[in-house]
Write an enzyme that holds these catalytic residues in place. Sequence first.
Site, PDB file in Angstrom:
ATOM      1  N   ALA A  47      -4.641   7.506  -3.980  1.00  0.00           N
ATOM      2  CA  ALA A  47      -3.295   7.009  -4.269  1.00  0.00           C
ATOM      3  C   ALA A  47      -3.462   5.540  -4.647  1.00  0.00           C
ATOM      4  CB  ALA A  47      -2.411   7.165  -3.046  1.00  0.00           C
ATOM      5  N   SER A  83       0.847  -1.185   0.000  1.00  0.00           N
ATOM      6  CA  SER A  83       0.000   0.000   0.000  1.00  0.00           C
ATOM      7  C   SER A  83       0.891   1.246   0.000  1.00  0.00           C
ATOM      8  CB  SER A  83      -0.940  -0.020   1.213  1.00  0.00           C
ATOM      9  OG  SER A  83      -1.922   0.986   1.080  1.00  0.00           O
ATOM     10  N   ASN A  84       0.375   2.362   0.416  1.00  0.00           N
ATOM     11  CA  ASN A  84       1.169   3.597   0.440  1.00  0.00           C
ATOM     12  C   ASN A  84       0.712   4.473   1.603  1.00  0.00           C
ATOM     13  OD1 ASN A  84      -1.000   5.472  -0.538  1.00  0.00           O
ATOM     14  ND2 ASN A  84      -0.956   3.989  -2.217  1.00  0.00           N
ATOM     15  N   HIS A  85       1.340   5.642   1.723  1.00  0.00           N
ATOM     16  CA  HIS A  85       1.123   6.475   2.918  1.00  0.00           C
ATOM     17  C   HIS A  85      -0.103   7.377   2.862  1.00  0.00           C
ATOM     18  CE1 HIS A  85       4.799   5.336   4.846  1.00  0.00           C
ATOM     19  NE2 HIS A  85       5.528   5.687   3.800  1.00  0.00           N
ATOM     20  N   SER A  86      -0.900   7.291   1.804  1.00  0.00           N
ATOM     21  CA  SER A  86      -2.039   8.223   1.714  1.00  0.00           C
ATOM     22  C   SER A  86      -2.995   8.031   2.893  1.00  0.00           C
ATOM     23  CB  SER A  86      -2.798   7.983   0.407  1.00  0.00           C
ATOM     24  OG  SER A  86      -4.002   8.704   0.442  1.00  0.00           O
TER      25      SER A  86
END
Length: 400
Positions: A277, A210-213
């Site tokens: 994101a 996943s990502n930091h959004s």
Amino acid sequence: MLRGKHILLGITGSIAAYKAAMLCRLLKTAGAEVKVVMTPTAKEFITPLTMATLSKNPIAVEFYNPENGDWHSHISMGEWADCFVIAPATANTIAKMAHGIADNLLLTTYLSARCRTIVAPAMDCDMFAHVTTQQNIATLKEHGVVIVDSPAGELASGLLGKGRMAEPEQIVGIIEHVVSEKKKRDLDGRRLIVTAGATIEAIDPVRFISNHSTGKMGYAIAEALAQRGAKVTLVSGRTALAAPTDVERIDVVSAEDMYRAVVERFDDVDGAIMCAAVADYTPKEVSALKIKKGDDDLRIELRRTKDIAAELGRTKGNRLLAGFALESHDGEAHARRKLHDKNFDFIVLNSLQDEGAGFGVDTNKVTFIDADGKESLPLMTKREVADRIADRVEKFFAKR
Ligand code: CTP
């Protein structure tokens, strides 16, 4: 300007409560109807008798009258008011408002009121300057509360500094401004999709990519558009945020889920703002069982996900399509390429190099880029950026 307006005056336990009497008088003289809600501690500083006499209305302090069970409805007071003014507001009440604590009638009224709220802080200079108080004030601003700046001067403690409650005349001026503000409904009847948050791509039942959004920017956009009258569908990946009022929220997990949820709804809307994101790659295969560790390195093969924005760009016709570009270098060039490749009407560029912009924070520094050029905005709250995006959305439809 205030003739016939309903002003709910909240008073908390501060020495500046005496100024609330003058504020009430000024409001009455200006023709406003005034009701007063006090915290229990406020009664130690100014009597309900004084405030009832000046406002010509009984004072609400407790949830109900223990003598006869008469119920003070925080909901009806919130509905009645055109504006809720809390003056003076102590550090304690400001902190509780910022965190949704509702342990007295004034606070429950704040949480249920739909009108604008104005807060005039009043406290000692050290309390006012404390990082927690400043953070709480910033939170309230972000929630749309109008904060009356506290002037520097001599305080009741004898200290000199900021923290005094503003003068009643100044507060009346702010109330006049707030109640005369026309609520913009310039997106009434528009149907819009907003994507927000991070997608999650499963590796096995336990791990994911996943990502930091955090979803803050997209949720602020959904809120701004809905407040201006649009019917908003928020297609949301992972986030800890609650859906804004009057917004339909569709929860999705992976990029593929988000693609399907957005594409199947796009025919029914006037446009989409792509703020999510979305993972560009997803594991080629998802293991049904938890992958056990071995001695060797592990390789996970990834395949490209579908580009949702690009797909909408191909089919959009005269609908609005706007997107984001988060870049670490050569921002403008990358954003321009994305504007063209995805057929965006405008793109919102933010740079990871700018302090106060990017993941998790409540502020952003953006540049709008479209076929006509670019417009760089200063650092502002994400909610303010969202309003500027809503302005652009409105301009797009006005031109069409
Ligand atoms: N976007 C999308 N679907 C994807 C990927 C991105 O809708 N599968 C949208 C984002 O919501 C955003 C814009 O496209 O509005 C971002 O463009 P993109 O080129 O995909 O950005 P990155 O994924 O960051 O690409 P790169 O790694 O090339 O910078």
